[in-house]
Design an enzyme around this catalytic site. Structure first.
Site, mmCIF file in Angstrom:
data_model
loop_
_atom_site.group_PDB
_atom_site.id
_atom_site.type_symbol
_atom_site.label_atom_id
_atom_site.label_comp_id
_atom_site.label_asym_id
_atom_site.label_seq_id
_atom_site.Cartn_x
_atom_site.Cartn_y
_atom_site.Cartn_z
ATOM 1 N N GLY A 66 0.820 -1.210 0.000
ATOM 2 C CA GLY A 66 0.000 0.000 0.000
ATOM 3 C C GLY A 66 0.846 1.250 0.000
ATOM 4 O O GLY A 66 0.612 2.177 -0.780
ATOM 5 N N HIS A 749 21.384 -23.949 6.150
ATOM 6 C CA HIS A 749 20.669 -24.425 7.329
ATOM 7 C C HIS A 749 19.297 -23.781 7.397
ATOM 8 O O HIS A 749 19.116 -22.623 7.041
ATOM 9 C CB HIS A 749 21.446 -24.088 8.607
ATOM 10 C CG HIS A 749 22.748 -24.812 8.712
ATOM 11 N ND1 HIS A 749 23.827 -24.309 9.396
ATOM 12 C CD2 HIS A 749 23.144 -26.007 8.218
ATOM 13 C CE1 HIS A 749 24.839 -25.161 9.334
ATOM 14 N NE2 HIS A 749 24.448 -26.209 8.615
ATOM 15 N N LEU A 768 28.897 -9.515 20.544
ATOM 16 C CA LEU A 768 29.846 -10.398 21.229
ATOM 17 C C LEU A 768 31.158 -9.677 21.526
ATOM 18 O O LEU A 768 31.734 -9.807 22.613
ATOM 19 C CB LEU A 768 30.095 -11.649 20.380
ATOM 20 C CG LEU A 768 28.948 -12.663 20.350
ATOM 21 C CD1 LEU A 768 29.072 -13.588 19.145
ATOM 22 C CD2 LEU A 768 28.911 -13.476 21.647
#
Length: 1087
Positions: A66, A749, A768
């Site tokens: 839209g 995967h 990390l």
């Protein structure tokens, strides 16, 4: 691949067909249009198109249609037709992605007020499904994650109407609308669960005049549930993401994958691209793609794909040919490169798969040279030396630039060579190829906006995907999963994996094997022989798992090799036994709903699940799961026979072996390693294993190999921040390339697909690093990072370097030694007519596909298998005629009679047919060889036919091939007539047949029934065929006659009739035959 998007039309059709009656839902009406759709045909099928106002929009997995101006609202049929003509095949830019609009959906326009629009979404998670509902919907709904009300539905439970109303519909004022929505939501959720949806978003859902309308829908199905849902789904198409066309080659590989136990994936990203890949392993394929993008090749990368799980030679050849067919269509001014890469295989025979690739190279050799294609190879694993040798040899022989490397080189080093970033090493340079390839034209890297990982955001992410520890279900970390006394039961007759486990036990100096029993429901209980070093051991095989568990209470691990269809049932059954604390699920492609039920029960019972879609794990010096770490030579090279100081956890099974290699080179080796599996919902997560490693005093440092998709890595960040993980950790998440593609790519995967910015590999690597993990710049430098941390620990005295101890020698299996070519043995049999070992069965060197394509028929097959050559068509047709005329001669002859009597005695088909065949001899049907020998001997001596007849009469011998009990010169045998006509009109010469006919002319003067019979005409014609088709020497022809080849024609033909008599007697259910007394003359010996 698990969760796959479907067309909006498909989703609405599934809801129409399967939602329960009694809801207020108005069935969705829609028509779909593509370029070939004929407007008038659709009007005929959907008359409402001309009677109502309409909505039209593309149905190509495009979000926010839209806001993009891609929805035509409240239009007449004429307006819609015009709108379609303007937009069909139009190039459309959506963000960085460009593609053509090709697939549209047209629906009735539903007149409603904006206040009647609502938002609904159902999505699956690890431990629950979530229903999100907001009482306001539409294109301007805003941040639904923040606004929507949520109902968490635990796996394998079902909400009540009260749950729905109380939790989701608090902001709905009207009692009637609440009632309508409650009924509808319960019914829709049932469809969601039963049809294995993984995602469903309806925005807006409209409730007007107490009726429900679904205006816009986006949905995903669990593709792996096809074997369960195929009937209910019907024909479902999984379209490619917008901006990427669907190629028939992709469909071909998907079909090949579906029919194979291996994993075969292919996505064409840019058919004009210069850089092509053929990588072994789901994780490795992502690493190679990361490296290509990191080195500037993203814009020229042509495909993503992987092959793994030990595909056969023929499957690998098919896959490689598909890649070559795509490569050899457009020329590139700088030529093209193919990267055939991979990690160190666990169980795939590298030489076998490479032979398939070599077959493809030989097939496309001219095209590869014409299109200036350079090939780079890197691989390790079982029999890799032979595979690499063969690849080098084919490159030199065909003069194709082909550079070959083994596990001694960094896994992705060949990418730098292929992309011209580094020159070809001097020892690998070829005199017919350049010393360095051109560099790719680097495109600017996309600007990646990463969310700031505040404490609040980290807590939110972790709370939405709670761990076992968060839920109070954590398994004690005080006890390791595996020790040198761990005992396992194996589900499945996986002889190679089991022997590999026993060899590992032996090299680790275990006192007894780790495998105590095998469960295999498809056989009776018995014992299977294996080797423990030089000693033979017998492992019991049980058809019933419960019996195996009861008899082997010492077993605490189940290694489940069951297929994706039966892995769920066998795993759930195993968890009923309290002795089992760890279950490893090897199978890939288990439906997510089943995996989530496994996880729920495992959490309740405190069982560790490794997998699905894993190779397993390893505890050096103690225990190895299945095929983990490959063959003994790799175990020795990676020092896995004794514990090191480093523990790792990875998603990828293939990459786990690469980690074994890296850690053995850059540290003192592995102490424990687990591949949790590549599916979206692995049974245990990274944090589950890292917490175990943290508690193990023998483990001094940790390695985490994560990947794009999921948020498990953030739990590791939180554990580091909270001081739960104190040991140094080296971490890297693969899949950093995902932002380089303009369209969505599902990697090898099922779980490696980013659903949000937080799930991107780049975001996780940054997080990390921010929380204290050692994060390398790329996978290429992971070994450097490992070595950096390891050296610090050595200097600090936390790791004491130990002296290496020589492991015991494990005897090599004979079959494997033969494959490696290090032993030889005289063959027990020699076969020259058929070979089933290669890509396809061949008859005397002719592939079976050619036998069928060239329509060689039964006669041509006989010529190949009996006579080792392709005989002329006239000879092959003759064989078929002989089979037809010899097929049967009624029930009264001895062969048919014996078969019928045996069948009526209740014997099986083979026994009955053999009893008939045993009657064939000189007196019945077996005179062909004797007739051939007699006729050609007389003809060769120059003996006149009359002299031949006289000689036989003088010796008192019958003339084989002459005479018939019923037929005569006045009542000729039509079979002989037809064969004689065929031979005399088609044979280039037929002197022996003429001689036999001259003999007939003499014998019939004495008795009219002494005619040339079927045996005689076939025998004489076969002699002429041997002598005059110019494919046999006379000696060869005579040898074939002596061997019984002519008699074989009668045997083969008559077998058809004997089978017919057997079936006839069985069909009529004839009783046991007893010969009537009145047909037997009884005589006393005294008379």
């Amino acid at each position: 691949m698990s969760s796959k998007a479907i067309y909006e039309a498909t989703g609405k059709d599934l809801i129409n067909r399967h939602i329960a009656s009694g809801t207020a839902l108005v069935p969705c009406r829609f028509a779909t249009f593509e370029q070939g759709t004929i407007w008038e045909d659709e009007l005929g099928k959907n008359p409402w198109l001309t009677k109502e106002q309409l909505v039209v929009k593309p149905d190509q997995l495009i979000k926010r249609r839209g806001k993009l101006g891609l929805v035509g609202v409240n239009k007449s049929a004429a307006d819609v037709r015009k709108w379609l003509s303007e937009h069909m095949n139009k190039e459309q830019q959506i963000g960085a992605c460009s593609g053509k609009l090709r697939h549209f959906i047209v629906e009735p326009f539903i007149k409603h007020d904006a206040t009647e629009e609502m938002y609904l979404c159902i999505q699956s998670g690890r431990r629950s499904d979530t229903i999100l509902f907001h009482h306001q919907g539409g294109v301007d709904v805003g941040d639904v994650d923040a606004l929507a009300l949520r109902l968490e539905i635990p796996v394998d439970t079902f909400p009540t109407g009260e749950d729905i109303e109380r939790t989701l519909l608090k902001n709905i004022k009207s009692a009637s609308i609440k009632r309508i929505l409650t009924t509808f939501l319960l019914s829709l959720y049932r469809v969601y669960v039963d049809l294995y949806f993984t995602y469903m978003e309806i925005n807006p859902i409209v409730v007007t005049n107490e009726r429900i309308y679904l205006l816009d829908l986006a949905a995903k199905l669990d593709q792996t549930a096809d074997f369960i849902c195929a009937k209910n789904w019907g024909e479902v198409t999984f379209p490619p993401p917008f901006g990427r066309d669907a190629y028939p080659e992709e469909a071909h590989i998907a079909d090949l994958d579906a029919k194979s136990g291996a994993s075969l994936k292919l996505t064409v990203l840019n058919k004009s691209g210069r850089i092509w890949t053929m990588v072994a392993g789901g994780g490795a394929s992502v690493v190679y793609t990361d490296t290509i993008c990191e080195l500037g090749g993203a814009a020229e990368l042509a495909n993503y794909g992987e092959y793994s799980g030990a595909p056969t030679e023929s499957q690998t050849a098919d896959y490689a040919k598909t890649i070559f067919s795509l490569m050899c269509r457009e020329k590139h001014p700088n030529g093209k490169v193919l990267i055939i890469g991979g990690g160190i295989a666990n169980f795939t025979n590298v030489a076998d798969t490479f032979r398939g690739i070599i077959t493809a190279i030989e097939t496309y050799k001219d095209a590869l040279i014409q299109y200036n294609i350079t090939i780079f190879v890197r691989r390790g694993g079982p029999n890799y030396q032979e595979g690499l040798r063969q690849m080098r040899e084919v490159g030199h022989r065909l003069r194709i630039p082909l550079y070959v490397f083994g596990p001694e080189s960094n896994m992705t080093a060949i990418v730098g060579l292929a992309l011209g970033q580094t020159p070809i090493p001097k020892e690998h340079q070829l005199d017919f190829a350049p010393k360095q390839l051109p560099k790719p034209q680097t495109a600017p890297k996309p600007k990646i906006e990463l969310p700031e990982l505040t404490q609040k955001l980290l807590d939110l992410v972790c709370s939405q995907a709670p761990t076992r520890q968060d839920l109070g279900q954590g398994v004690s970390t005080a006890q390791t999963l595996f020790t040198d006394r761990t005992k396992a039961i194996i589900w499945g007759m996986q002889n190679r994996a089991i022997q590999g486990m026993l060899d590992f036990d032996y090299i680790c100096r275990r006192t007894e094997p780790s495998v105590v029993a095998i469960v295999y429901p498809f056989t009776a209980d018995h014992k299977q022989k294996y080797y423990f070093g030089n000693k033979e051991v017998f492992i019991p095989v049980f058809s019933d798992m419960d019996v195996a568990m009861r008899k082997h209470q010492e077993a605490t691990v189940l290694v489940n090799f069951a297929s994706l269809r039966s892995a769920y049932d066998s795993t759930m059954q195993a968890m009923q036994h309290p002795q089992i604390n760890t279950i490893v699920i090897i199978a890939e492609g288990i439906p997510e709903n089943m995996t989530r039920k496994i996880i729920k029960l495992a959490d309740t019972r405190g069982v560790n699940i490794i997998g699905p879609a894993t190779v397993g794990g390893i505890k050096p010096g103690c225990f190895k799961i299945g095929n983990t770490a490959g063959m003994i030579d790799n175990i020795v090279d990676s020092k896995l026979y004794r514990p090191g100081s480093v523990a790792y956890v990875s998603r990828s099974g293939g990459m786990s072996n690469e980690l074994n290699n890296i850690i053995s080179k850059d540290a003192d080796g592995v102490c424990e390693g687990v591949a949790i599996g590549g599916d979206r919902y692995p049974g245990t997560t990274f944090i589950d294993h890292l917490l175990r490693y943290e508690a193990d005093p023998n483990i001094k440092m940790l390695v985490l190999l994560g990947e794009v998709g999921g948020v498990e890595e953030y739990h590791v960040c939180k554990a580091i921040k909270d001081g739960v993980i104190k040991k140094p950790i080296v971490a890297w998440c693969i899949g950093t390339c995902s932002d380089m593609f303009t369209s969505e790519v599902q990697f090898g995967h099922a779980g490696s697909l980013a659903g949000s910015a937080m799930e991107k590999a780049v975001a996780k690597n940054a997080a990390l690093k921010a929380f204290g993990a050692e994060v390398p710049d790329s996978f290429d430098t992971l070994g450097v990072a490992v070595n950096k941390v390891y050296q610090k620990l050595v200097k600090a005295g936390k790791i004491i370097v130990k002296e290496e101890v020589e492991p015991p020698k494990v005897p090599m299996d004979y079959d494997w030694a033969r494959k490696l070519g290090i032993i030889r043995k005289p063959a027990a049999f020699i076969s020259t007519i058929c070979d089933e070992r290669g890509q396809e069965l061949s008859y005397c060197g002719v592939p079976i596909s050619q036998v069928l394509e060239r329509q060689l028929g039964v006669g041509g097959t006989i010529s190949l298998l009996w006579f080792q050559r392709e005989l002329p068509d006239w000879a092959c047709k003759f064989f078929e005629l002989v089979l037809i005329v010899c097929a049967d001669h009624g029930p009264a002859v001895s062969g048919a009679h014996n078969t019928m009597v045996t069948a009526r005695a209740g014997k099986d088909l083979i026994s009955s047919v053999v009893s008939g065949l045993l009657t064939i001899g000189d007196r019945f049907g077996g005179a062909l060889d004797r007739a051939a020998a007699d006729f050609c001997a007389a003809y060769d001596r120059g003996q006149h036919p009359q002299e031949f007849v006289n000689e036989k009469r003088a010796k008192g011998e019958l003339i084989m091939g002459i005479g018939h009990r019923v037929k005569s010169i006045n009542n000729p045998d039509s079979r002989v007539r037809e064969l004689k006509a065929y031979v005399t009109s088609r044979w280039p010469a037929w002197p022996v047949t003429r001689y036999a006919l001259d003999v007939e002319a003499i014998t019939t003067r004495k008795k009219p029934n002494l005619i040339l019979n079927v045996d005689g005409i076939v025998a004489a014609a076969m002699v002429d065929m041997f002598r005059h088709c110019q494919l046999f020497t006379q000696e060869e022809g005579n040898n074939y006659i002596k061997m019984g080849s002519i008699n074989a024609m009668f045997v083969l033909g008559r077998t058809i009739g004997l089978v017919g008599h057997y079936l006839d007697q069985k069909r009529m259910k004839q009783p046991l035959y007893r010969h009537p007394w009145d047909d037997i003359t009884y005589m006393s010996p005294l008379n």
